[in-house]
Design an enzyme around this catalytic site. Structure first.
Site, short mmCIF file in Angstrom:
data_model
loop_
_atom_site.label_atom_id
_atom_site.label_comp_id
_atom_site.label_asym_id
_atom_site.label_seq_id
_atom_site.Cartn_x
_atom_site.Cartn_y
_atom_site.Cartn_z
N HIS A 252 0.56 -0.96 0.09
CA HIS A 252 -0.11 0.52 -0.19
C HIS A 252 1.10 1.24 -0.14
O HIS A 252 2.07 1.39 0.56
CB HIS A 252 -1.17 -0.05 1.11
CG HIS A 252 -0.80 0.37 2.69
ND1 HIS A 252 0.64 -0.92 2.81
CD2 HIS A 252 0.00 1.33 3.89
CE1 HIS A 252 1.12 0.15 4.71
NE2 HIS A 252 0.34 0.79 4.18
N HIS B 187 1.16 3.72 1.85
CA HIS B 187 1.78 4.32 3.03
C HIS B 187 3.70 4.51 2.46
O HIS B 187 3.96 3.62 2.83
CB HIS B 187 2.03 4.40 4.47
CG HIS B 187 0.32 4.65 4.74
ND1 HIS B 187 -0.87 3.43 5.91
CD2 HIS B 187 -0.79 5.42 4.29
CE1 HIS B 187 -1.69 4.22 5.74
NE2 HIS B 187 -2.03 4.95 5.01
N ASP C 291 5.79 4.93 4.98
CA ASP C 291 6.67 3.83 5.64
C ASP C 291 6.24 2.75 4.89
O ASP C 291 7.44 1.56 5.77
CB ASP C 291 6.25 3.21 6.62
CG ASP C 291 4.86 2.96 7.06
OD1 ASP C 291 3.87 3.69 6.84
OD2 ASP C 291 4.74 1.91 7.94
N HIS C 292 5.96 2.54 3.89
CA HIS C 292 5.70 1.25 3.08
C HIS C 292 6.79 1.16 2.11
O HIS C 292 6.93 0.30 0.89
CB HIS C 292 4.68 0.49 2.95
CG HIS C 292 4.25 0.47 4.67
ND1 HIS C 292 3.73 -1.65 4.77
CD2 HIS C 292 3.57 0.74 4.97
CE1 HIS C 292 3.72 -1.54 6.23
NE2 HIS C 292 3.39 0.00 5.99
N HIS D 169 -7.44 -0.38 5.24
CA HIS D 169 -6.03 0.38 5.91
C HIS D 169 -6.33 1.23 5.07
O HIS D 169 -5.50 2.48 4.90
CB HIS D 169 -4.95 -0.52 6.07
CG HIS D 169 -3.89 0.58 6.67
ND1 HIS D 169 -3.97 0.61 7.96
CD2 HIS D 169 -2.55 0.79 6.60
CE1 HIS D 169 -2.94 0.98 7.73
NE2 HIS D 169 -2.15 1.19 6.93
N ASP E 195 -0.15 -3.55 6.58
CA ASP E 195 -1.44 -3.09 7.22
C ASP E 195 -2.46 -3.79 7.34
O ASP E 195 -3.21 -2.99 8.22
CB ASP E 195 -0.46 -1.58 7.52
CG ASP E 195 0.68 -0.78 8.15
OD1 ASP E 195 1.28 -2.11 8.64
OD2 ASP E 195 0.90 0.01 7.37
N HIS F 224 4.85 -4.62 10.73
CA HIS F 224 4.89 -3.56 11.56
C HIS F 224 5.16 -4.82 13.06
O HIS F 224 4.02 -5.57 12.71
CB HIS F 224 4.16 -2.89 12.24
CG HIS F 224 4.26 -1.72 11.79
ND1 HIS F 224 4.43 -0.73 11.66
CD2 HIS F 224 3.65 -1.33 10.34
CE1 HIS F 224 4.20 0.01 10.65
NE2 HIS F 224 3.73 0.03 10.01
#
Ligand code: ZN
Ligand code: FE
Length: 262
Positions: free
Chosen positions: A62, A64, A66-67, A121, A140, A178
């Protein structure tokens, strides 16, 4: 004599930021090398260099940061690597080479990853599942004993998305985005307090974290037995949140709300 166990997909964990996991994939027998959800290129590039590997695939679950934040630097270092991500997040993930949707297959050496759309999400969140490699990369959406926050979706959508993952073969290894497991376990015990499998697993997770070890991977069988977000259709869980007899979506929404405020 039992047949030797041959791991068809090798998965290594690369910790990033505070609690993210980037995954390094290899298929023994081919030169396929994959990275899943590189939010930060630095540890991923360091690990590839250390093992003298040449990256062939970059997978994104996805949009975001942090990905996907490390995509550009990975591509700069390995221009031939194919960047694969959700078609419906094309506008939000720059530089994708292969935009995939429900049911698409991504070849990885002799293995194939099936794309499963799991909105909730984010609207376009996908999971990558390999049956022969016995693994799912859930980003996530599904965490060990938890699930992602519903930033872009409804409880109904997220419950359905989790249902897709829940029905995968129980031996499927679960690699999530995570290391949230210990907090998830503490929360899970508040909504499923008499579940012996959960009580035992929570203790095991405490032991692992005390030793600073990862709790990943889990597997689908373990999640089905201990993850309250997959167990919203269990009468004991519905009762524990004061919703005996209610629709599982309603129970799920209540558990998600409680977790948001935990
Ligand atoms: Zn996310
Ligand atoms: Fe994340």
């Amino acid at each position: 004599m039992p047949a030797p166990t041959v791991e068809r997909l090798s998965v290594e964990l690369i910790p990033a930021f505070k609690d993210n996991y980037i995954y390094l994939l290899r298929e023994p027998g081919s030169n396929s090398v994959g990275i899943v959800d590189a939010g930060d290129s630095t540890p991923a590039l360091a690990e590839l260099a250390r093992q003298e590997l040449s990256l062939t695939h970059i997978f994104n679950t996805h949009h975001h940061p942090d990905h996907v934040g490390g995509n550009a630097a990975l591509k700069a270092q390995y221009p031939d690597a194919v960047l694969i991500g959700p078609k419906s997040e094309t506008a939000r993930i720059p530089g994708m080479d292969m935009m995939v949707a429900e049911g698409d297959e991504v070849a990885f050496g002799s293995l194939s990853f099936r794309v499963i759309e799991v909105p909730g999400h984010t609207r376009g969140h996908i999971a990558f599942w390999t049956e022969a490699g016995s693994a799912v990369f859930s980003g996530d959406t599904l965490f060990a004993m938890g699930c992602g926050r519903m930033f872009e979706g409804t409880a109904d959508q997220m419950w359905k998305s989790l249902g897709r993952l829940k029905s995968l073969p129980s031996v499927t290894r679960v690699y999530c985005g995570h290391e949230y497991t210990q907090t998830n376990a503490r929360f899970a015990l508040t909504v499923d307090p008499h579940n012996p499998a959960l009580i035992e697993r929570a203790a095991e997770v405490d032991r692992l974290r005390a030793a600073e070890l990862p709790t990943i991977p889990s597997n689908i069988g373990i999640e089905n037995a201990t993850n309250p977000f997959l167990r919203a259709d269990e009468p004991a869980v519905a009762e524990a949140v004061g919703l005996a007899g209610a629709d599982p979506v309603q129970v799920f929404a209540e558990i998600r709300l409680r977790k948001d405020n935990f």
